[in-house]
Design a protein around this motif. Structure first.
Motif, PDB file in Angstrom:
ATOM      1  N   TRP A 238       0.620  -1.309  -0.006  1.00 17.71           N
ATOM      2  CA  TRP A 238       0.375  -0.085   0.257  1.00 17.71           C
ATOM      3  C   TRP A 238       0.886   1.475   0.065  1.00 17.71           C
ATOM      4  CZ3 TRP A 238      -5.592   0.162  -0.472  1.00 17.71           C
ATOM      5  CH2 TRP A 238      -6.349  -0.718  -0.269  1.00 17.71           C
ATOM      6  N   ARG A 239      -0.197   2.141  -0.888  1.00 16.83           N
ATOM      7  CA  ARG A 239       0.538   3.639  -0.665  1.00 16.83           C
ATOM      8  C   ARG A 239      -0.128   4.732  -0.341  1.00 16.83           C
ATOM      9  NH1 ARG A 239       1.924   1.872  -5.096  1.00 16.83           N
ATOM     10  NH2 ARG A 239       1.344   2.750  -7.271  1.00 16.83           N
ATOM     11  N   PHE A 240       0.308   5.917  -0.047  1.00 15.04           N
ATOM     12  CA  PHE A 240      -0.381   7.026  -0.413  1.00 15.04           C
ATOM     13  C   PHE A 240      -0.340   8.303  -1.301  1.00 15.04           C
ATOM     14  CE2 PHE A 240      -1.928  11.942   1.931  1.00 15.04           C
ATOM     15  CZ  PHE A 240      -2.465  11.347   1.807  1.00 15.04           C
ATOM     16  N   GLU A 241      -1.188   8.496  -1.714  1.00 13.67           N
ATOM     17  CA  GLU A 241      -0.983   8.892  -3.734  1.00 13.67           C
ATOM     18  C   GLU A 241      -1.393  10.608  -3.499  1.00 13.67           C
ATOM     19  OE1 GLU A 241       0.729   8.366  -6.217  1.00 13.67           O
ATOM     20  OE2 GLU A 241       2.079   6.564  -6.342  1.00 13.67           O
ATOM     21  N   VAL A 242      -1.000  11.967  -3.581  1.00 11.58           N
ATOM     22  CA  VAL A 242      -1.617  12.847  -4.006  1.00 11.58           C
ATOM     23  C   VAL A 242      -1.181  13.928  -4.854  1.00 11.58           C
ATOM     24  CG1 VAL A 242      -2.188  15.191  -3.155  1.00 11.58           C
ATOM     25  CG2 VAL A 242      -1.588  13.269  -1.328  1.00 11.58           C
ATOM     26  N   ILE A 243      -2.097  13.212  -6.326  1.00 11.01           N
ATOM     27  CA  ILE A 243      -1.227  13.736  -7.360  1.00 11.01           C
ATOM     28  C   ILE A 243      -2.722  15.739  -8.028  1.00 11.01           C
ATOM     29  CG2 ILE A 243      -1.383  13.621  -9.637  1.00 11.01           C
ATOM     30  CD1 ILE A 243      -0.241  10.367  -9.023  1.00 11.01           C
ATOM     31  N   THR A 244      -2.177  16.248  -8.811  1.00  8.54           N
ATOM     32  CA  THR A 244      -2.879  17.273  -9.121  1.00  8.54           C
ATOM     33  C   THR A 244      -2.106  17.437 -10.638  1.00  8.54           C
ATOM     34  OG1 THR A 244      -4.262  19.637  -8.936  1.00  8.54           O
ATOM     35  CG2 THR A 244      -2.487  19.762  -7.794  1.00  8.54           C
ATOM     36  N   GLN A 245      -3.275  17.611 -11.296  1.00 10.90           N
ATOM     37  CA  GLN A 245      -2.058  19.042 -12.641  1.00 10.90           C
ATOM     38  C   GLN A 245      -3.279  19.512 -13.775  1.00 10.90           C
ATOM     39  OE1 GLN A 245      -0.846  15.258 -15.700  1.00 10.90           O
ATOM     40  NE2 GLN A 245      -2.119  16.462 -16.606  1.00 10.90           N
ATOM     41  N   TYR A 246      -2.762  20.530 -13.458  1.00  6.83           N
ATOM     42  CA  TYR A 246      -3.552  20.946 -14.790  1.00  6.83           C
ATOM     43  C   TYR A 246      -3.189  21.705 -16.357  1.00  6.83           C
ATOM     44  CZ  TYR A 246      -5.040  26.232 -15.826  1.00  6.83           C
ATOM     45  OH  TYR A 246      -5.476  26.807 -16.647  1.00  6.83           O
ATOM     46  N   GLU A 247      -3.753  21.882 -17.073  1.00  2.00           N
ATOM     47  CA  GLU A 247      -3.888  21.674 -18.159  1.00  2.00           C
ATOM     48  C   GLU A 247      -4.385  22.441 -19.512  1.00  2.00           C
ATOM     49  OE1 GLU A 247      -3.624  18.826 -22.624  1.00  2.00           O
ATOM     50  OE2 GLU A 247      -5.097  18.593 -20.564  1.00  2.00           O
ATOM     51  N   HIS A 248      -3.317  23.512 -20.150  1.00  2.77           N
ATOM     52  CA  HIS A 248      -3.779  24.679 -20.647  1.00  2.77           C
ATOM     53  C   HIS A 248      -4.220  23.733 -21.984  1.00  2.77           C
ATOM     54  CE1 HIS A 248      -5.070  28.629 -21.473  1.00  2.77           C
ATOM     55  NE2 HIS A 248      -3.565  28.852 -22.769  1.00  2.77           N
ATOM     56  N   LEU A 249      -5.737  24.961 -22.875  1.00  4.49           N
ATOM     57  CA  LEU A 249      -6.043  23.956 -23.827  1.00  4.49           C
ATOM     58  C   LEU A 249      -5.901  25.754 -24.598  1.00  4.49           C
ATOM     59  CD1 LEU A 249      -9.210  22.159 -23.090  1.00  4.49           C
ATOM     60  CD2 LEU A 249      -6.948  21.385 -23.922  1.00  4.49           C
ATOM     61  N   ALA A 250      -5.329  25.589 -25.918  1.00  5.66           N
ATOM     62  CA  ALA A 250      -4.638  26.630 -26.707  1.00  5.66           C
ATOM     63  C   ALA A 250      -5.737  26.554 -27.421  1.00  5.66           C
ATOM     64  CB  ALA A 250      -3.884  25.726 -27.988  1.00  5.66           C
ATOM     65  N   SER A 251      -5.884  27.448 -27.966  1.00  2.92           N
ATOM     66  CA  SER A 251      -6.805  29.070 -28.419  1.00  2.92           C
ATOM     67  C   SER A 251      -7.818  27.895 -29.479  1.00  2.92           C
ATOM     68  CB  SER A 251      -6.698  30.482 -28.749  1.00  2.92           C
ATOM     69  OG  SER A 251      -5.568  30.298 -29.776  1.00  2.92           O
ATOM     70  N   ALA A 252      -7.150  27.066 -30.113  1.00  5.28           N
ATOM     71  CA  ALA A 252      -7.526  26.672 -31.457  1.00  5.28           C
ATOM     72  C   ALA A 252      -8.875  25.694 -30.748  1.00  5.28           C
ATOM     73  CB  ALA A 252      -6.687  25.633 -32.592  1.00  5.28           C
ATOM     74  N   ILE A 253      -8.254  25.055 -29.796  1.00  2.00           N
ATOM     75  CA  ILE A 253      -9.432  24.280 -29.200  1.00  2.00           C
ATOM     76  C   ILE A 253     -10.618  24.425 -28.372  1.00  2.00           C
ATOM     77  CG2 ILE A 253      -9.841  22.002 -27.266  1.00  2.00           C
ATOM     78  CD1 ILE A 253      -6.698  21.066 -28.555  1.00  2.00           C
ATOM     79  N   ALA A 254      -9.472  25.730 -27.506  1.00  2.96           N
ATOM     80  CA  ALA A 254     -11.037  26.322 -26.291  1.00  2.96           C
ATOM     81  C   ALA A 254     -11.808  27.570 -27.607  1.00  2.96           C
ATOM     82  CB  ALA A 254     -10.273  27.169 -25.693  1.00  2.96           C
ATOM     83  N   ASP A 255     -11.566  28.680 -28.735  1.00  7.51           N
ATOM     84  CA  ASP A 255     -12.482  29.100 -29.126  1.00  7.51           C
ATOM     85  C   ASP A 255     -13.738  28.093 -30.017  1.00  7.51           C
ATOM     86  OD1 ASP A 255     -10.434  31.131 -28.950  1.00  7.51           O
ATOM     87  OD2 ASP A 255      -9.839  31.332 -30.384  1.00  7.51           O
ATOM     88  N   SER A 256     -13.890  27.076 -29.825  1.00  7.52           N
ATOM     89  CA  SER A 256     -14.040  25.365 -30.121  1.00  7.52           C
ATOM     90  C   SER A 256     -16.333  26.738 -30.256  1.00  7.52           C
ATOM     91  CB  SER A 256     -13.848  24.294 -30.839  1.00  7.52           C
ATOM     92  OG  SER A 256     -15.374  23.564 -30.804  1.00  7.52           O
ATOM     93  N   PRO A 257     -16.868  25.939 -30.738  1.00  8.49           N
ATOM     94  CA  PRO A 257     -18.447  26.336 -30.128  1.00  8.49           C
ATOM     95  C   PRO A 257     -18.306  25.716 -29.041  1.00  8.49           C
ATOM     96  CG  PRO A 257     -18.134  26.990 -32.859  1.00  8.49           C
ATOM     97  CD  PRO A 257     -16.826  26.233 -32.174  1.00  8.49           C
ATOM     98  N   ILE A 258     -17.836  24.003 -29.325  1.00  7.80           N
ATOM     99  CA  ILE A 258     -18.485  22.814 -28.091  1.00  7.80           C
ATOM    100  C   ILE A 258     -17.642  23.204 -26.392  1.00  7.80           C
ATOM    101  CG2 ILE A 258     -19.161  21.735 -29.969  1.00  7.80           C
ATOM    102  CD1 ILE A 258     -16.859  19.678 -29.521  1.00  7.80           C
TER     103      ILE A 258
END
Length: 283
Positions: A246-266
Motif C-alpha cells: 500500500w501507498r498514499f498518493e496525492v496528485i494534481t495536474q493542470y493542462e491549458h488548452l490552446a485557443s485552437a481548441i478553446a475557441d471551438s463552439p463546443i
C-alpha cells in the motif's frame, strides 16, 4: 495522450492524473527488473503481470459545453513488462534500444481527447491518475453537427532518459487507425524530490497536436476549423509508502488548452484539471 494527463511513462512512478491526458498519463517508465518490491512504484518485475487499485477521491474536469466532470473514486491499473515488449494500461510498446540513461522504443497509444465525448471510453476507466461541473454554460452560439468520434491509436518512436533522478520523455506519433491521419508530439520532464520515506515530484510538459487531430475532435466543416494546438501542463505529486503493498498518493495536474481548441463552439473552458487523493494497493 499523456497530458491532462495524463504521461504514459510516469504511470509506474506515480499514478498519472491525467491526464492529458495526458493524455497522457510520468516521464520515464518504470524500470523492469528481475527482482522488484511489489510495493514500489519505481520498478516492475520482468515477465509478470502487475495490477494496482487506487481508492480515494478524485476528479477530472470536462472542458466541453454541458460536459460532466469525471469522478475518480476507484482507479484500476495494469501492466506487463517483458525484456522488450510491454503493455501499460492501454499503451503497448517495444524497446528497441536501451542504455544506462537513454531508451528508444516504438509505442502505440490511444488518442486522448475522445474521453471528453464518451463517458464509456476505456481511458475513463484506466485513468492515469466528480460529479457534475456545476451550472451548465450557455449552449453553443452556432449549430454544431453531431457526429461520432471513433477510438483512435497513435504510433511512433519514444525516447526516454533518466539522469540523476530527472526523467524525461519525447514521443513523435502519427494516427494509424485511419480516422484523422494527424500527428502528435508529446514531451515532458519530471523533477523528483525524495526524503527518507516520502517522494515529491513536479512534472512539466507540452503536447503539440496537428490541425487534423484538433479538427477531428473539436471542429466541423464550414462551422469551425482551426490549426494546430499546443497544450502545456504542470503536474505535482506526493507518494508515501505504507507497507504491505500500500501507498498514499496525492496528485494534481493542470493542462491549458490552446485557443485552437478553446475557441471551438463546443468548448466552454480552456483548461483541464485532474486531481486524486487516496490509497493505492499493488498486487
Amino acid at each position: 495522450m499523456w497530458s491532462a494527463t495524463i504521461l504514459t511513462g510516469m504511470r509506474k512512478l506515480l499514478i498519472a492524473c491525467v491526464l492529458t491526458a495526458t493524455a497522457t498519463a510520468g516521464a520515464a517508465r518504470a524500470s523492469p527488473v528481475d527482482d522488484c518490491d511489489a510495493g514500489s512504484p519505481d520498478c516492475v518485475a520482468v515477465g509478470k503481470w502487475n495490477f494496482s487499485l487506487a481508492l480515494g477521491a478524485g476528479v477530472r474536469t470536462n472542458p466541453l459545453v454541458h460536459g460532466q466532470d469525471l469522478p475518480l473514486p476507484v482507479v484500476p491499473q495494469f501492466s506487463y513488462y517483458g525484456k522488450r515488449f510491454y503493455i501499460d494500461n492501454l499503451d503497448v510498446g517495444f524497446t528497441a534500444l536501451e542504455g544506462g540513461k537513454n531508451t528508444l522504443s516504438l509505442i502505440a497509444s490511444p488518442g486522448y481527447d475522445r474521453i471528453f465525448f464518451y463517458r464509456s471510453d476505456l481511458q475513463n476507466i484506466f485513468v492515469n491518475i466528480g460529479g457534475a461541473s456545476g451550472t451548465n454554460p450557455p449552449p453553443p452560439p452556432v449549430q454544431f453537427p453531431s457526429r461520432s468520434r471513433a477510438v483512435t491509436y497513435l504510433a511512433g518512436p519514444e525516447w526516454t532518459f533518466n539522469d540523476h533522478g530527472i526523467v524525461g520523455q519525447l514521443d513523435v506519433l502519427r494516427e494509424v487507425t485511419g480516422h484523422n491521419h494527424g500527428e502528435e508530439v508529446r514531451t515532458a520532464i519530471q523533477f523528483p524530490v525524495r526524503s527518507s520515506t516520502d517522494a515529491f515530484s513536479a512534472t512539466i510538459g507540452l503536447t503539440w497536436q496537428s490541425a487534423a487531430i484538433v479538427n477531428y475532435y473539436y471542429g466541423a466543416p464550414r462551422v469551425y476549423e482551426s490549426g494546430s494546438a499546443l497544450r502545456p501542463f504542470l503536474k505535482l505529486g506526493y507518494t508515501r509508502p505504507l507497507g504491505r503493498g500500500w501507498r498514499f498518493e496525492v496528485i494534481t495536474q493542470y493542462e491549458h488548452l490552446a485557443s485552437a481548441i478553446a475557441d471551438s463552439p463546443i468548448v466552454a473552458h480552456n483548461y483541464v484539471v485532474t486531481s486524486f487523493l487516496g490509497f493505492v494497493n499493488a498486487f
